[in-house]
Scaffold this active site. Structure first.
Site, PDB file in Angstrom:
ATOM      1  N   ASP A 172      38.266  35.430  46.874  1.00  0.00           N
ATOM      2  CA  ASP A 172      38.735  35.686  48.242  1.00  0.00           C
ATOM      3  C   ASP A 172      38.905  34.362  48.996  1.00  0.00           C
ATOM      4  O   ASP A 172      39.890  34.163  49.709  1.00  0.00           O
ATOM      5  CB  ASP A 172      37.700  36.575  48.953  1.00  0.00           C
ATOM      6  CG  ASP A 172      38.286  37.372  50.108  1.00  0.00           C
ATOM      7  OD1 ASP A 172      39.516  37.564  50.142  1.00  0.00           O
ATOM      8  OD2 ASP A 172      37.504  37.805  50.977  1.00  0.00           O
ATOM      9  N   HIS A 255      46.942  38.504  49.606  1.00  0.00           N
ATOM     10  CA  HIS A 255      46.282  39.714  50.107  1.00  0.00           C
ATOM     11  C   HIS A 255      47.217  40.922  50.128  1.00  0.00           C
ATOM     12  O   HIS A 255      46.774  42.054  49.959  1.00  0.00           O
ATOM     13  CB  HIS A 255      45.660  39.471  51.488  1.00  0.00           C
ATOM     14  CG  HIS A 255      44.261  38.947  51.390  1.00  0.00           C
ATOM     15  ND1 HIS A 255      43.999  37.629  51.115  1.00  0.00           N
ATOM     16  CD2 HIS A 255      43.054  39.569  51.465  1.00  0.00           C
ATOM     17  CE1 HIS A 255      42.687  37.466  51.049  1.00  0.00           C
ATOM     18  NE2 HIS A 255      42.085  38.620  51.245  1.00  0.00           N
ATOM     19  N   HIS A 258      47.002  42.240  46.701  1.00  0.00           N
ATOM     20  CA  HIS A 258      45.734  42.982  46.589  1.00  0.00           C
ATOM     21  C   HIS A 258      45.891  44.381  47.176  1.00  0.00           C
ATOM     22  O   HIS A 258      45.529  45.379  46.554  1.00  0.00           O
ATOM     23  CB  HIS A 258      44.601  42.252  47.319  1.00  0.00           C
ATOM     24  CG  HIS A 258      43.451  43.161  47.670  1.00  0.00           C
ATOM     25  ND1 HIS A 258      43.463  43.969  48.789  1.00  0.00           N
ATOM     26  CD2 HIS A 258      42.288  43.413  47.031  1.00  0.00           C
ATOM     27  CE1 HIS A 258      42.346  44.679  48.820  1.00  0.00           C
ATOM     28  NE2 HIS A 258      41.617  44.359  47.766  1.00  0.00           N
ATOM     29  N   HIS A 273      37.336  43.516  45.696  1.00  0.00           N
ATOM     30  CA  HIS A 273      38.366  42.914  46.553  1.00  0.00           C
ATOM     31  C   HIS A 273      38.712  41.507  46.057  1.00  0.00           C
ATOM     32  O   HIS A 273      39.871  41.189  45.804  1.00  0.00           O
ATOM     33  CB  HIS A 273      37.832  42.870  47.992  1.00  0.00           C
ATOM     34  CG  HIS A 273      38.693  42.118  48.946  1.00  0.00           C
ATOM     35  ND1 HIS A 273      39.807  42.660  49.532  1.00  0.00           N
ATOM     36  CD2 HIS A 273      38.611  40.843  49.409  1.00  0.00           C
ATOM     37  CE1 HIS A 273      40.367  41.767  50.322  1.00  0.00           C
ATOM     38  NE2 HIS A 273      39.672  40.650  50.269  1.00  0.00           N
TER      39      HIS A 273
END
Ligand SMILES: NC(=O)c1ccc[n+]([C@@H]2O[C@H](COP(=O)([O-])OP(=O)(O)OC[C@H]3O[C@@H](n4cnc5c(N)ncnc54)[C@H](O)[C@@H]3O)[C@@H](O)[C@H]2O)c1
Ligand SMILES: [Zn+2]
Length: 363
Positions: A172, A255, A258, A273
């Site tokens: 992340d 993101h 994702h 995540h």
């Protein structure tokens, strides 16, 4: 109007054993705490937290979080809080618990203390929540008018969590600079609601620097549950640097990819995540037409800390091209941060890039 914006939590505390001070810290802000954590986390830290509140003479109520940061779960918990006359919300756990606590705090108009028990995401410091359906499909971002009043990070608890969660936080955090740079190229508005500040960008740069410099050593220490200076540096990179960096620096393709992955069912749902974001970073690098050498620099780092870099790693080796286009459709949808990257990128472009990462890494 061109405006730059920088936002951050009011206070950040990190160190081995600091969770024992939570009661005292909450006592400075209010009289009754509303604590939420899932069963696993409460089993790990509940006793310590309860003792801290009792020692500080601060009243509290514990409510179990059932696992998804969804509208339904937020409403359920907020309704319980309304009847209890609480004035400080405490979120204790992983990113989904913290996002739920932030939403509950917003509904109640209280103060909020965020206490992550794993360094798996950069959720703790931000003034937003990521909302999912009860089935875990990405729905959108919910923004608030303030960041947490306090972020309290106990390194001793963090190193007790599985090492893959710590690595996930590095995935992340690695997205932070990659996305900030891309978003700033188009002068996009950041999550903070303005243009990026020099401070936001400098923090994102520091996050990446520390990851490449200390990440592998920190990961090996965390596998042995050790608190070392490298581990402290990476906890800060994953939490504070990445958190301030993404919110104030800008978010782009990684993101969005994702979020696109949540459109699929199957084993990919079991990934964290940060694991999905790591793959998203590689996809963004392909979309940016970066050199093989540059892409492999990130991919080899991810491999060294057990983050996914191939389609097999994310359980998509048998996915159809149509499925990957579905990922691309959600990733390129209205309001997604891929718009900050390049609004002309299509769902098919994303599907090809997802496959191209695998072609580069699975040799
Ligand atoms: N709001 C933001 O700014 C932001 C930023 C990044 C990610 N997110 C969100 O965060 C979520 C992901 O968070 P996550 O990866 O932490 O997943 P998660 O919240 O589902 O937590 C993962 C698991 O870790 C367990 N856990 C937590 N601490 C532990 C410990 N000390 N020991 C053992 N197990 C422990 C939890 O019980 C849970 O089962 C996603 O919903 C993502 O969208 C939000
Ligand atoms: Zn993230």
């Amino acid at each position: 109007m061109m405006k730059k914006v920088f936002i951050s939590p009011a206070k950040y505390i990190q160190g081995a054993g600091v969770l024992a001070t939570i009661g005292e810290e909450v006592g400075k802000m209010g009289n009754k705490a509303f604590i939420m954590a899932d069963k696993i986390v409460w089993g790990i830290a509940g006793e310590l937290v309860e003792k801290s509140f009792k020692d500080a003479g601060v009243d509290y109520h514990y409510e179990e979080f059932t696992g998804e940061a969804s509208k339904g779960e937020i409403e359920r918990i907020a309704n319980i809080g309304k009847d209890l006359n609480v004035d400080v919300v405490v979120g204790l756990g992983g990113g989904k618990t913290l996002d739920t606590a932030k939403a509950v705090n917003d509904a109640l108009g209280t103060k909020i203390v965020v206490a992550p028990t794993t360094a798996s995401t950069d959720a703790p410091t931000s003034s937003l929540s990521v909302i999912y359906s009860d089935e875990g499909v990405f729905e959108g971002y919910k923004f608030y008018n303030k960041n947490p009043d306090l972020v309290l990070v106990d390194s001793q608890i963090i190193v007790g969590a599985p090492a893959f969660l710590f690595a996930s936080g590095m995935g992340d955090a690695m997205a932070t600079l990659v996305e900030a740079k891309a978003s700033q190229k188009r002068n996009a508005t950041t999550m903070a609601g303005g243009k990026a500040t020099l401070a936001g960008t400098a923090i994102a740069e520091k996050a990446e620097e520390i990851l490449f410099e200390q990440g592998i050593a920190a990961y090996k220490a965390v596998e042995q549950h050790l608190v070392t200076p490298q581990v402290e540096a990476i906890i800060e990179a994953n939490t504070l640097l990445s958190g301030l960096g993404f919110e104030n620096g800008g978010v782009a393709a990684a993101h969005a990819v994702h979020n696109g992955f949540t459109a699929l069912t199957g084993d990919i749902h079991h990934l964290t995540h940060g694991q999905k974001v790591a793959y998203g970073v590689l996809v963004q690098l392909v979309l940016e037409s970066r050199s093989e050498e540059e892409i492999l620099k990130y991919a080899n780092f991810f491999k060294a800390i057990g983050l996914p870099t191939t389609l097999a790693d994310i359980h998509l080796e048998n996915a159809s091209f149509e499925d990957l286009v579905k990922v691309g459709e959600l990733a390129t949808s209205e309001g997604e941060t891929l718009q900050n990257f390049d609004p002309e990128v299509t769902a098919t472009d994303v599907a090809y890039a997802i496959q191209a990462v695998d072609a580069l890494t699975s040799k």
